[in-house]
Design a protein around this motif. Structure first.
Motif, PDB file in Angstrom:
ATOM      1  N   GLU B  41       5.414 -16.434  35.035  1.00  0.00           N
ATOM      2  CA  GLU B  41       4.077 -16.668  34.500  1.00  0.00           C
ATOM      3  C   GLU B  41       3.071 -15.859  35.324  1.00  0.00           C
ATOM      4  N   TRP B  42       1.961 -15.481  34.693  1.00  0.00           N
ATOM      5  CA  TRP B  42       0.873 -14.860  35.450  1.00  0.00           C
ATOM      6  C   TRP B  42      -0.319 -15.805  35.475  1.00  0.00           C
ATOM      7  N   LYS B  44      -4.632 -15.848  36.311  1.00  0.00           N
ATOM      8  CA  LYS B  44      -5.864 -15.136  36.657  1.00  0.00           C
ATOM      9  C   LYS B  44      -6.881 -16.186  37.081  1.00  0.00           C
ATOM     10  N   LEU B  51      -6.611 -18.671  34.016  1.00  0.00           N
ATOM     11  CA  LEU B  51      -5.977 -18.340  32.747  1.00  0.00           C
ATOM     12  C   LEU B  51      -4.500 -18.118  33.069  1.00  0.00           C
ATOM     13  N   GLY B  53      -0.496 -17.069  31.556  1.00  0.00           N
ATOM     14  CA  GLY B  53       0.310 -16.474  30.485  1.00  0.00           C
ATOM     15  C   GLY B  53       1.699 -16.147  30.986  1.00  0.00           C
ATOM     16  N   ASN B 107      -4.446 -21.313  23.555  1.00  0.00           N
ATOM     17  CA  ASN B 107      -4.560 -20.167  22.649  1.00  0.00           C
ATOM     18  C   ASN B 107      -3.941 -20.506  21.297  1.00  0.00           C
ATOM     19  N   TYR B 122      -0.921  -9.924  28.567  1.00  0.00           N
ATOM     20  CA  TYR B 122      -1.978 -10.178  29.562  1.00  0.00           C
ATOM     21  C   TYR B 122      -3.356 -10.328  28.926  1.00  0.00           C
ATOM     22  N   TRP B 126      -2.666 -14.655  26.049  1.00  0.00           N
ATOM     23  CA  TRP B 126      -2.793 -15.719  27.066  1.00  0.00           C
ATOM     24  C   TRP B 126      -2.379 -17.062  26.471  1.00  0.00           C
ATOM     25  N   ARG B 129      -5.931 -22.116  29.412  1.00  0.00           N
ATOM     26  CA  ARG B 129      -6.945 -22.014  30.456  1.00  0.00           C
ATOM     27  C   ARG B 129      -7.022 -23.387  31.112  1.00  0.00           C
TER      28      ARG B 129
END
Lengths: 349, 152
Positions: B41-42, B44, B51, B53, B107, B122, B126, B129
């Motif tokens: 997972e990423w 931000k 966030l 994703g 999303n 990215y 996403w 949040r």
């Protein structure tokens, strides 16, 4: 150390992602399972399925051995023609499904699934046939799709096989056995040829097929293509000791023979009291192998194969149920939530 | 994400995140301004929010994504808790929270267009949040270079 087919380096150079399957590292896709699926439905695809097995079953007992181990009569199969059947365990459950081709009255070419060469070979040897296992020295390619025929015609002037027949064709200088068979529901052929020379044939087919947009296809799309047509996959639909009656393969049965498990299978057939492999469509959630099937909260079976059909976008599955028939409303439990599904006739597309 | 999938036959596991593809496949996109989890997972982080994703590597390994199941707004998850599911044609993968938080937004466009996850993991792909429980937890996440190193 996993086995590799003769085309491994070609697959790697053309973007394949590999998965281990039946002891082999096989291409699962070259970028997109969906795109490969559509290529076969609308154009043509070339599959390297050299992990499948190849047996020469010969000798004076060859036909009798097949008649004991499969519910079929090799004597009524015309020379040069093939027969889809199941190889039975002594108790009538399915050991494997296979095509066999009658090359001579005492010479049959048998194509078991990947990794089943030893078990099927032993079974036929046990009935007195001579069995030569050429699986590791033989490549198998499948050329499938509405454009398969024209690509084959561009690849060689030799006559193509009729449906379910086996012929010899010279392609790129290599003698290949070619059958009018497949596992996609599309028109096409399967080729059996010496692994040592198979790269030249593969590359020749890709080259002459380029104008028809021939694509290499991995096992991922092979699975979705067969599932849309409701074809059984040995490791999924026969897992756990299923009979051909349960697996919806009563149509392959020739009841005249004296094959293993005959009385049990006839009893099952007549009583109708057994699990049945059915098709399911579902509006919400995707059914997967092992998911429970219920009706009114009571468990009646489980999914053996499921996916979202790339052709229709709908969730489709095969599964065993007890006491449910086409048209019935059931539920498939997806991560703890029962999702409404309907029992349908296959093929799905 | 963790693997729980099934392919052609009993012996075929997609092992999508441990695939042995060609070298070209290893050059997936890993933006330097994001943080990452080992489970692909990423994250931000912006102030007290993040966030979340899945990575480019993950979407590529999963192949054609056809279904995404996400939590509801207001649900709270600890680190490593399962917060959703991504399904491709051939596989089912759980999504794990890379950092603890409460869902502020999901999303919803992925319901109709799950393929967005393949196309823009990215950006438009996403997933959720969140309001972070403890922004300091971000220190435990991987940098782009550290994450890339886990892929080899």
């Amino acid at each position: 150390m996993s086995l590799r087919t003769a085309l491994y380096d070609w697959h790697a150079a053309h973007g394949a992602t590999f998965v281990p399957f039946a002891g082999y590292d096989m291409p699962v896709h070259y970028g997109s399972i969906k795109a490969e699926h559509h290529a076969v439905r609308t154009g043509a695809g070339l599959f390297d399925v050299s992990h499948m097995s190849n047996l020469w079953v010969t000798g004076p007992n060859a036909a009798a051995a097949l008649a004991r181990r499969t519910p079929s009569d090799p004597n009524v199969v015309p020379l040069g023609k093939g027969k889809y059947t199941v190889v039975l365990n002594p108790d009538g459950t399915i050991l494997d499904d296979a095509f066999y081709f009658k090359v001579a009255d005492d010479r049959f070419y048998v194509i078991p699934n990947a990794g089943r060469n030893v078990a099927v070979g032993d079974a036929l040897r046990g009935e007195g046939a001579k069995v030569e296992d050429v699986s590791s020295s033989t490549s198998i390619f499948a050329l499938q799709g509405p454009k398969a025929k024209e690509i084959l015609a561009a690849a060689t002037p030799d006559a193509a096989p009729k449906f379910h027949h086996l012929v010899t064709m010279r392609i790129a200088g290599v003698e290949c056995m070619v059958s009018g068979t497949g596992y996609t529901g599309e028109k096409g052929v399967e080729l059996y040829l010496p692994a040592a020379q198979s790269k030249a044939v593969w590359e020749h087919l890709m080259k002459v097929g380029a104008s028809a947009n021939l694509q290499p296809i991995g096992l991922g799309a092979r699975d979705t293509l067969r599932l849309e047509k409701g074809y059984c996959l040995a490791g999924n639909e026969f897992e756990g000791g299923r009979t051909p009656i349960e697996a919806g393969l009563a149509w392959v049965m020739d009841w005249n023979g004296d094959f293993h498990g005959k009385s049990r299978l006839r009893e099952q057939m007549e009583s109708g009291d057994h699990d049945k492999l059915v098709g399911l469509v579902q509006e919400s959630g995707i059914p997967r192998h092992g998911y429970p099937i219920q009706r009114s909260g009571a468990r009646i079976g489980q999914v053996t194969s499921g996916t979202q059909s790339p052709t229709t976008g709908k969730s489709i599955a095969l599964g065993y149920v007890r006491g449910a028939a086409v048209g019935d409303a059931v539920e498939v439990e997806v991560r703890g939530k029962p999702q409404p599904a309907t029992v349908v006739k296959t093929p799905f597309v | 994400m963790a693997r729980a999938d099934r392919g052609e036959g009993a012996g075929l596991e997609m092992k999508a995140l441990k695939w042995r593809g060609p070298v070209a496949r290893a050059m997936s996109n890993t933006p330097a301004d994001l943080l990452y989890s080992k489970s692909h997972e990423w994250v931000k982080v912006t102030g007290g929010e993040a966030l979340i994703g899945i990575t480019d590597h993950a979407q590529e390994a999963l192949n054609d994504i056809v279904y995404v199941e996400l939590p509801k707004k207001g649900e709270t998850f600890e680190v490593d808790a399962e917060f959703g599911v991504v399904e491709s044609v051939k596989s089912v993968s759980d999504l794990y929270m890379p950092i603890a938080g409460t869902v502020l937004d999901v999303n919803g466009s992925l319901d109709e267009s799950p393929e967005t996850l393949n196309e823009d993991p990215y950006g438009k792909g996403w997933l959720i949040r969140v309001k972070l429980k403890d922004p300091a937890q971000a220190k435990a996440l991987l940098s782009a270079a550290q994450y890339t190193a886990t892929l080899h």
